[in-house]
Scaffold this motif. Sequence first.
Motif, PDB file in Angstrom:
ATOM      1  N   TYR A   1       0.809  -1.211   0.000  1.00  0.00           N
ATOM      2  CA  TYR A   1       0.000   0.000   0.000  1.00  0.00           C
ATOM      3  C   TYR A   1       0.848   1.270   0.000  1.00  0.00           C
TER       4      TYR A   1
ATOM      5  N   ARG B   1      -4.266   6.546   0.088  1.00  0.00           N
ATOM      6  CA  ARG B   1      -5.121   5.849   1.066  1.00  0.00           C
ATOM      7  C   ARG B   1      -5.410   6.728   2.289  1.00  0.00           C
TER       8      ARG B   1
ATOM      9  N   GLU C   1      -1.877  -2.775   9.495  1.00  0.00           N
ATOM     10  CA  GLU C   1      -1.611  -2.205   8.171  1.00  0.00           C
ATOM     11  C   GLU C   1      -0.503  -1.176   8.272  1.00  0.00           C
TER      12      GLU C   1
ATOM     13  N   ASP D   1       1.282   1.598   5.677  1.00  0.00           N
ATOM     14  CA  ASP D   1       1.233   2.257   4.376  1.00  0.00           C
ATOM     15  C   ASP D   1       2.567   2.952   4.128  1.00  0.00           C
TER      16      ASP D   1
ATOM     17  N   SER E   1      -2.405   4.467  -4.805  1.00  0.00           N
ATOM     18  CA  SER E   1      -2.850   3.755  -3.602  1.00  0.00           C
ATOM     19  C   SER E   1      -1.993   2.538  -3.305  1.00  0.00           C
ATOM     20  N   HIS E   2      -1.105   2.160  -4.228  1.00  0.00           N
ATOM     21  CA  HIS E   2      -0.232   1.022  -3.976  1.00  0.00           C
ATOM     22  C   HIS E   2       0.997   1.107  -4.873  1.00  0.00           C
TER      23      HIS E   2
END
Length: 397
Positions: free
Chosen positions: A162, A167, A235, A237, A299-300
């Motif tokens: 990610y 995000r 998560e 990021d 986003s990734h």
Amino acid sequence: MEEVSSAVKRLYDTYPFPPDPLLDEPPPGYNWRWSWPAAYSFCTGQKPKHLDIRILDAGCGTGSSTEYLIQLNPEASVLGIDLSEGAIQTAQERCRRSGISTPGTPSPEFRRLSLYDATQLEGQFDFINCVGVLHHLPDPIRGIQTLALKLAPGGLMHIFVYAELGRWEIQLMQNAIALLQGNKQGDYKDGVKIGRQIFEALPENNRLVKYESQRWGLENQRDECFADMYVHPQEIDYNINSLFELIDASGLEFIGFSNPNYWNLERLIGNSPELRERSKDLSDRQRYRLIELLDPEISHYEFFLGRSPLPRNTWSNDQALLAAIPERSPCMNGWPSQNLFDYNYQIISLSDAEFQFLNACDENTDSPRTVGELLTQSQLDLDGVRSLQARQLILLS
């Protein structure tokens, strides 16, 4: 760390992911990043010498990626590992129902195993696929270092993690749900219920509502997708700086992003001579950082790493190109037609000469002919062949 891994396992036992339907036929289409010949050609400029390789799908989930890896690499042996027993069972059923394993081809294997424990697997792998996994580990560096130990010399690793900038709204919703859940965090069904109630209650012009509707609304109709996005217990990021800290820790070579068009700075500042001039002094990583700052929709990150020795061939030498053996890419949809979808599912139109040359490549299996031999019967020239190779429409060996 054990507690986090247990929470992640509980999420995917509750909501097996991805929730792609089980089909009584092979999966449709392709993802070129999961095709060993296409991925190898993208990374090195040439077709791999061997197709009977070992592939590891590290964090295979319910087997959607594993199924494609089998479909796109029929001579390879494929192993999928995952932490969730429920996901593994779904993956096995998926491959059984689709008939993807046929007599005479290696059967897929699945094992319930933490990515951290991949060192328990025998031998090394030529191709490791790790999509949507590292960012859910409490220690991604340990995870990528473990996988790196299992990558064979000359092998490739395909990774998806990610990106924080695209995000940002997701992070806000994650935190909002957590606040309203209070001591019920970890009850994933409750988290999904609360998250959906928040979206229903917010005004239509609310930024989070608009972002969800525009980018994720369709897939998030499924609770499995909604839970994976908004109530995941772990998560991380990344931005370009932290991403390359992860990559550097692997000890592997960064080969490149698999969406190079996004990482072209010219598309953003190409009409400003002064900015173009100033950007010349930037390193590759500084250039990547500038791009994501100027276009923060990403986003990734999806990219390839490799372990030397990896060949590189740009086919800039005319004699080498004339002696090469061409074949049509396995990743195109709509062939044979002059209007079709390429490896990235973008519509392209082939010239008469390109179409004729690709047809000749299709006939080039029983007694392979060189580029030079094919060009004697074609209107295409060497620059045209280079264009086909650069657009991943042909593989060269």
